[in-house]
Motif scaffolding. Sequence first.
Motif, PDB file in Angstrom:
ATOM      1  N   ARG A 178      -9.363 -16.770  33.231  1.00 31.36           N
ATOM      2  CA  ARG A 178      -8.250 -16.035  33.814  1.00 31.36           C
ATOM      3  C   ARG A 178      -8.303 -14.543  33.488  1.00 31.36           C
ATOM      4  NH1 ARG A 178      -4.755 -17.674  37.605  1.00 31.36           N
ATOM      5  NH2 ARG A 178      -2.967 -16.787  36.516  1.00 31.36           N
ATOM      6  N   TRP A 179      -9.455 -14.014  33.106  1.00 30.29           N
ATOM      7  CA  TRP A 179      -9.501 -12.579  32.845  1.00 30.29           C
ATOM      8  C   TRP A 179     -10.218 -11.873  33.983  1.00 30.29           C
ATOM      9  CZ3 TRP A 179     -13.574  -9.127  31.535  1.00 30.29           C
ATOM     10  CH2 TRP A 179     -14.846  -9.711  31.359  1.00 30.29           C
ATOM     11  N   ILE A 180      -9.778 -10.649  34.247  1.00 36.96           N
ATOM     12  CA  ILE A 180     -10.309  -9.832  35.338  1.00 36.96           C
ATOM     13  C   ILE A 180     -10.980  -8.607  34.747  1.00 36.96           C
ATOM     14  CG2 ILE A 180      -9.693  -8.408  37.335  1.00 36.96           C
ATOM     15  CD1 ILE A 180      -7.311 -10.292  37.785  1.00 36.96           C
ATOM     16  N   ALA A 181     -12.177  -8.307  35.222  1.00 40.31           N
ATOM     17  CA  ALA A 181     -12.845  -7.063  34.858  1.00 40.31           C
ATOM     18  C   ALA A 181     -12.550  -6.024  35.927  1.00 40.31           C
ATOM     19  CB  ALA A 181     -14.347  -7.276  34.735  1.00 40.31           C
ATOM     20  N   VAL A 210      -3.631  -2.689  37.378  1.00 40.92           N
ATOM     21  CA  VAL A 210      -3.875  -3.630  36.274  1.00 40.92           C
ATOM     22  C   VAL A 210      -2.571  -4.017  35.586  1.00 40.92           C
ATOM     23  CG1 VAL A 210      -6.235  -2.819  35.979  1.00 40.92           C
ATOM     24  CG2 VAL A 210      -4.418  -1.803  34.581  1.00 40.92           C
ATOM     25  N   ALA A 211      -1.580  -3.111  35.568  1.00 38.35           N
ATOM     26  CA  ALA A 211      -0.274  -3.479  35.013  1.00 38.35           C
ATOM     27  C   ALA A 211       0.376  -4.566  35.860  1.00 38.35           C
ATOM     28  CB  ALA A 211       0.623  -2.251  34.926  1.00 38.35           C
ATOM     29  N   SER A 212       0.249  -4.477  37.185  1.00 42.11           N
ATOM     30  CA  SER A 212       0.772  -5.524  38.063  1.00 42.11           C
ATOM     31  C   SER A 212       0.076  -6.849  37.803  1.00 42.11           C
ATOM     32  CB  SER A 212       0.585  -5.135  39.529  1.00 42.11           C
ATOM     33  OG  SER A 212       1.363  -4.013  39.872  1.00 42.11           O
ATOM     34  N   LEU A 213      -1.237  -6.823  37.623  1.00 39.42           N
ATOM     35  CA  LEU A 213      -1.981  -8.053  37.373  1.00 39.42           C
ATOM     36  C   LEU A 213      -1.594  -8.673  36.030  1.00 39.42           C
ATOM     37  CD1 LEU A 213      -5.449  -6.945  38.757  1.00 39.42           C
ATOM     38  CD2 LEU A 213      -4.001  -8.780  39.671  1.00 39.42           C
ATOM     39  N   GLY A 237       0.270 -12.416  35.047  1.00 32.52           N
ATOM     40  CA  GLY A 237      -0.261 -13.418  34.133  1.00 32.52           C
ATOM     41  C   GLY A 237      -1.732 -13.304  33.826  1.00 32.52           C
ATOM     42  N   TYR A 238      -2.410 -12.313  34.384  1.00 31.07           N
ATOM     43  CA  TYR A 238      -3.830 -12.148  34.113  1.00 31.07           C
ATOM     44  C   TYR A 238      -4.058 -11.267  32.886  1.00 31.07           C
ATOM     45  CZ  TYR A 238      -5.340 -14.176  38.567  1.00 31.07           C
ATOM     46  OH  TYR A 238      -5.599 -15.037  39.612  1.00 31.07           O
ATOM     47  N   ASP A 239      -5.132 -11.563  32.163  1.00 32.25           N
ATOM     48  CA  ASP A 239      -5.643 -10.657  31.144  1.00 32.25           C
ATOM     49  C   ASP A 239      -6.695  -9.785  31.820  1.00 32.25           C
ATOM     50  OD1 ASP A 239      -4.118 -11.727  29.006  1.00 32.25           O
ATOM     51  OD2 ASP A 239      -5.545 -13.382  28.845  1.00 32.25           O
ATOM     52  N   VAL A 240      -6.526  -8.473  31.726  1.00 35.28           N
ATOM     53  CA  VAL A 240      -7.403  -7.532  32.424  1.00 35.28           C
ATOM     54  C   VAL A 240      -8.114  -6.668  31.389  1.00 35.28           C
ATOM     55  CG1 VAL A 240      -7.556  -5.767  34.212  1.00 35.28           C
ATOM     56  CG2 VAL A 240      -5.720  -7.465  34.308  1.00 35.28           C
ATOM     57  N   VAL A 241      -9.416  -6.493  31.593  1.00 36.38           N
ATOM     58  CA  VAL A 241     -10.188  -5.558  30.782  1.00 36.38           C
ATOM     59  C   VAL A 241     -10.686  -4.455  31.702  1.00 36.38           C
ATOM     60  CG1 VAL A 241     -12.166  -5.196  29.282  1.00 36.38           C
ATOM     61  CG2 VAL A 241     -10.895  -7.357  29.166  1.00 36.38           C
ATOM     62  N   VAL A 242     -10.303  -3.222  31.406  1.00 41.35           N
ATOM     63  CA  VAL A 242     -10.709  -2.074  32.203  1.00 41.35           C
ATOM     64  C   VAL A 242     -11.958  -1.473  31.567  1.00 41.35           C
ATOM     65  CG1 VAL A 242     -10.058   0.177  33.100  1.00 41.35           C
ATOM     66  CG2 VAL A 242      -8.334  -1.626  32.882  1.00 41.35           C
ATOM     67  N   ARG A 297     -24.684   0.455  33.548  1.00 36.40           N
ATOM     68  CA  ARG A 297     -24.083   0.146  32.248  1.00 36.40           C
ATOM     69  C   ARG A 297     -22.980  -0.898  32.398  1.00 36.40           C
ATOM     70  NH1 ARG A 297     -23.573   6.180  29.421  1.00 36.40           N
ATOM     71  NH2 ARG A 297     -25.769   6.770  29.733  1.00 36.40           N
ATOM     72  N   THR A 298     -22.260  -0.843  33.507  1.00 37.62           N
ATOM     73  CA  THR A 298     -21.200  -1.825  33.748  1.00 37.62           C
ATOM     74  C   THR A 298     -21.787  -3.225  33.901  1.00 37.62           C
ATOM     75  OG1 THR A 298     -19.848  -0.140  34.821  1.00 37.62           O
ATOM     76  CG2 THR A 298     -19.286  -2.437  35.272  1.00 37.62           C
ATOM     77  N   VAL A 299     -22.890  -3.347  34.614  1.00 37.41           N
ATOM     78  CA  VAL A 299     -23.535  -4.653  34.786  1.00 37.41           C
ATOM     79  C   VAL A 299     -24.049  -5.178  33.447  1.00 37.41           C
ATOM     80  CG1 VAL A 299     -25.579  -5.754  35.779  1.00 37.41           C
ATOM     81  CG2 VAL A 299     -24.075  -4.382  37.222  1.00 37.41           C
ATOM     82  N   ARG A 300     -24.635  -4.316  32.638  1.00 31.70           N
ATOM     83  CA  ARG A 300     -25.095  -4.756  31.310  1.00 31.70           C
ATOM     84  C   ARG A 300     -23.922  -5.222  30.465  1.00 31.70           C
ATOM     85  NH1 ARG A 300     -28.711  -0.214  31.759  1.00 31.70           N
ATOM     86  NH2 ARG A 300     -27.340   1.056  30.422  1.00 31.70           N
ATOM     87  N   TRP A 301     -22.808  -4.526  30.577  1.00 34.06           N
ATOM     88  CA  TRP A 301     -21.610  -4.938  29.821  1.00 34.06           C
ATOM     89  C   TRP A 301     -21.105  -6.297  30.304  1.00 34.06           C
ATOM     90  CZ3 TRP A 301     -16.531  -5.506  31.704  1.00 34.06           C
ATOM     91  CH2 TRP A 301     -15.556  -5.722  30.724  1.00 34.06           C
ATOM     92  N   LEU A 302     -21.073  -6.511  31.607  1.00 34.09           N
ATOM     93  CA  LEU A 302     -20.648  -7.810  32.138  1.00 34.09           C
ATOM     94  C   LEU A 302     -21.568  -8.926  31.653  1.00 34.09           C
ATOM     95  CD1 LEU A 302     -19.777  -6.753  35.806  1.00 34.09           C
ATOM     96  CD2 LEU A 302     -18.158  -7.693  34.143  1.00 34.09           C
ATOM     97  N   ASP A 303     -22.867  -8.680  31.634  1.00 39.49           N
ATOM     98  CA  ASP A 303     -23.818  -9.694  31.157  1.00 39.49           C
ATOM     99  C   ASP A 303     -23.589 -10.037  29.689  1.00 39.49           C
ATOM    100  OD1 ASP A 303     -25.324 -10.342  33.419  1.00 39.49           O
ATOM    101  OD2 ASP A 303     -26.629  -8.585  33.185  1.00 39.49           O
ATOM    102  N   ALA A 304     -23.087  -9.071  28.925  1.00 42.35           N
ATOM    103  CA  ALA A 304     -22.911  -9.289  27.486  1.00 42.35           C
ATOM    104  C   ALA A 304     -21.627 -10.033  27.132  1.00 42.35           C
ATOM    105  CB  ALA A 304     -22.926  -7.940  26.765  1.00 42.35           C
ATOM    106  N   GLN A 305     -20.742 -10.274  28.111  1.00 40.36           N
ATOM    107  CA  GLN A 305     -19.475 -10.929  27.805  1.00 40.36           C
ATOM    108  C   GLN A 305     -19.677 -12.428  27.567  1.00 40.36           C
ATOM    109  OE1 GLN A 305     -16.939  -8.754  27.221  1.00 40.36           O
ATOM    110  NE2 GLN A 305     -18.698  -7.445  27.674  1.00 40.36           N
ATOM    111  N   PRO A 306     -18.942 -13.002  26.596  1.00 39.38           N
ATOM    112  CA  PRO A 306     -19.124 -14.438  26.297  1.00 39.38           C
ATOM    113  C   PRO A 306     -18.705 -15.354  27.440  1.00 39.38           C
ATOM    114  CG  PRO A 306     -17.288 -13.497  25.048  1.00 39.38           C
ATOM    115  CD  PRO A 306     -18.002 -12.353  25.671  1.00 39.38           C
ATOM    116  N   THR A 307     -17.738 -14.933  28.249  1.00 46.49           N
ATOM    117  CA  THR A 307     -17.344 -15.703  29.433  1.00 46.49           C
ATOM    118  C   THR A 307     -17.282 -14.778  30.626  1.00 46.49           C
ATOM    119  OG1 THR A 307     -14.971 -15.354  29.038  1.00 46.49           O
ATOM    120  CG2 THR A 307     -15.968 -17.336  28.065  1.00 46.49           C
TER     121      THR A 307
END
Length: 398
Positions: free
Chosen positions: A6-9, A30-33, A37-42, A93-103
């Motif tokens: 349930r998290w959004i990048a 992101v405040a609306s999201l 009920g979503y957890d958002v990572v900017v 760099r954004t794609v590398r960061w997404l690849d590094a996330q545990p989920t």
Amino acid sequence: MTRRSRWIACAGPFLFPWGEAGSRRVYGLVASLAAAGYDVVVAGGGPEPRTMTPLPGVDGPGSVSHIGLAEKPPPEAGPLGSSIQTLLRWGQRTVRWLDAQPTKPSHVLVHGGQAQYMFHLQRWCRRNNVPLIVDVVDWFNGRYVRGGYLGPLHASMKLAMHYYYPRCDGVIAISSYLEAHYRRAGMPILRVPPTLDVKNLTVDARPTVDDSYPLTLVYAGNPHGNKKDLLGTVIEAVGRVQRDGASIELQIYGPTLGEVRNLFDGRSLPDGVRCLGRVPQAEVASALQGADFSVLIRRPERATDAGFSTKFCESLASGTPVIANLTSDMGRYLRPNREGLICRDHTLAEVTEAFRAAARLSGEQRGLMRQAARSQALESFDYRAYAEPLGRFFRHWD
């Protein structure tokens, strides 16, 4: 079927949480999201913060955190280094960061970055079966970007608009013009105007203005970076109204005195025009609240109608009525003699007549307009008002 996390990048080469117009746009979304009920990572474009940092002050069962990925070229990069990073490396760099996330995120929301970001993020999202949502806020015009119509930045913007955006899973559009354009592509779309935390914006209660007080107007922005704003016309109109004998003051925040004089063909500015320079974003609300009206006069064209002025929303949120010619969706929220005054067009004659009408208003009439402006902003531009529609839009892919 396995339920998505349930998290959004939310990614893009913008500063966050403050620093530019894109910062405020993303904050509202992101405040609306989070309220939905979503957890958002900017994953922003600045260098800070280097680690995931919670953003306080957002209402809702969800949350907002942010991290800087330094996608935005630093000032010391120079023209060559900046061009290489923005034209060749944006999004890597954004794609590398997404690849590094545990989920994996449930969705990726992208703001800005044009074709370069879209190329990298679309590949990643398709490879990982993650829906990609794009926030579209402009119809890019070569006259307003570095390099002009034939420059690489304009080419990247056009490629994003006409090729990459229609191939995303969904679009958030800032205006009805962009909503109609992308709806023709047959994709899921939601229109969300600029939003902010209107509810928690402290508005000083002003007593009824004495009719003998000068009419105070305010302009806040960068007319050189945003050539759609016709500040020179506004200044000329102020001079004409003063020559009629009206007491009027125009406060200009953003450009320097020299820059303003250049807009006025090097002539001396009329009495009562005050150039106050740049102020921190946090002080803009106070500057607006001290005025009777903010002024927004823009050249009517496709780029203006496709976008939507954040300054307009900020003014109403501050309880300050607006004098403007109607572009984009402003006519949905600016009613004549309610939330402000409407110029029939952007010409000097019409702007001057609007200023004359404003100068004739009584203190009581100005006070009623302030109340109407604030009420309209609470109803139409507070991020909480879009929690339910944005939540429903994103649940389309759950």
